[in-house]
Scaffold this motif. Structure first.
Motif, short mmCIF file in Angstrom:
data_model
loop_
_atom_site.label_atom_id
_atom_site.label_comp_id
_atom_site.label_asym_id
_atom_site.label_seq_id
_atom_site.Cartn_x
_atom_site.Cartn_y
_atom_site.Cartn_z
N TYR A 190 0.82 -1.22 0.00
CA TYR A 190 0.00 0.00 0.00
C TYR A 190 0.85 1.27 0.00
N ARG A 191 2.13 1.16 -0.38
CA ARG A 191 3.01 2.33 -0.36
C ARG A 191 2.50 3.48 -1.24
N PRO A 192 2.02 3.23 -2.48
CA PRO A 192 1.50 4.36 -3.28
C PRO A 192 0.35 5.09 -2.59
N TRP A 193 -0.54 4.33 -1.94
CA TRP A 193 -1.66 4.97 -1.25
C TRP A 193 -1.17 5.74 -0.02
N ILE A 194 -0.12 5.22 0.63
CA ILE A 194 0.45 5.92 1.78
C ILE A 194 1.04 7.25 1.34
N VAL A 196 0.16 9.10 -1.32
CA VAL A 196 -0.95 10.01 -1.62
C VAL A 196 -1.62 10.49 -0.34
N GLY A 197 -1.84 9.56 0.60
CA GLY A 197 -2.48 9.93 1.86
C GLY A 197 -1.65 10.89 2.68
#
Length: 256
Positions: A190-194, A196-197
């Motif tokens: 989930y690194r890309p979502w982290i 962005v978040g």
């Protein structure tokens, strides 16, 4: 320990913390000018950079404003200066109820949390002049910008608090990994979502609206998150080796 003894212990620790706070608060009153100069420095730096392009002036509102200003400023200084003591009182109240392995990890958390929070506060203090420069710079040329100190001080404390708390978030991720709730593999997935978040959080959390403050909050957080992911993967690897060694030992002993 019976509930009554717990409550008496809590009352005693709260009383000690309050007495230390009052003593430091009274002492802070003698250093009011130095504390005021420290708080006003980001605003003065921003005003110096703006120069003659924007006329800006700080003021105190109302007849009771100066007194309330002094009390509020010294109270916040006392809370910050006494934080090691009242945090220790909370720690001393909670620790007896923890297991041995929980005490070990909580000590690590307590040792790292303080420096991380102070690093975040220092980063917020460094960024604040640039944020004020951008915000005050929106003042139309035909107008003068008046900054009420009460509002400025609230903005000042929120800014530093947001940076300080934000620097603690990756530490919580590591603690969740130690507790077995989050794995390093999951964090990598989930690194890309982290990422962005993190930028969304930085944009929403920073009291100022300039992109510089957002980047100065988001980029260190991303570095800390990357370090948290690396630590989580190391923890997973260590836990896997320990599990494999235990299973191997059980297989060796099974014929017996």
């Amino acid at each position: 320990m019976p509930l009554g003894d717990h409550l008496r212990e809590l009352r005693a620790r709260l009383l000690r913390a309050v007495l230390v706070f009052i003593a430091v608060f009274i002492g802070s009153l003698f250093f009011y000018e130095e504390l005021l100069a420290l708080v006003m420095r980001p605003y003065n730096d921003a005003r110096e950079v703006l120069g003659q392009s924007v006329e800006t002036k700080a003021y105190v509102k109302g007849a009771t404003g100066p007194l309330l200003l002094q009390l509020k400023l010294c109270a916040v200084a006392a809370i910050v200066l006494t934080s090691p003591y009242w945090l220790y009182q909370i720690w001393a109240f909670v620790v007896p109820g923890l297991h041995r392995h929980e005490k070990k990890w909580s000590r690590i958390f307590a040792a790292v949390a303080g420096p991380l929070f102070l690093a975040g506060v220092a980063m917020g203090y460094y960024v604040l002049p640039k944020g004020l420069e951008v915000l005050i710079g929106f003042t139309p040329a035909a107008m003068e910008n008046l900054v009420e100190f009460g509002e400025y001080f609230s903005f000042f404390t929120r800014m530093l608090l947001v940076f300080g708390v934000a620097f603690e978030i990756p530490l919580f991720v590591v603690m969740l990994s130690l507790a077995g709730v989050v794995s390093g593999k999951t964090l990598g997935k989930y690194r890309p979502w982290i990422i962005v978040g993190t930028f969304i959080f930085a944009a929403v959390a920073t009291p100022s609206t300039d992109p510089f403050s957002m980047l100065m909050l988001a980029l260190p957080m991303l570095v800390l998150f990357l370090a948290a992911e690396i630590l989580a993967r190391l923890i997973d690897r260590f836990r896997g080796r320990k599990r494999a060694a235990t299973e191997w030992a059980d297989d060796e002993l099974s014929p017996l």
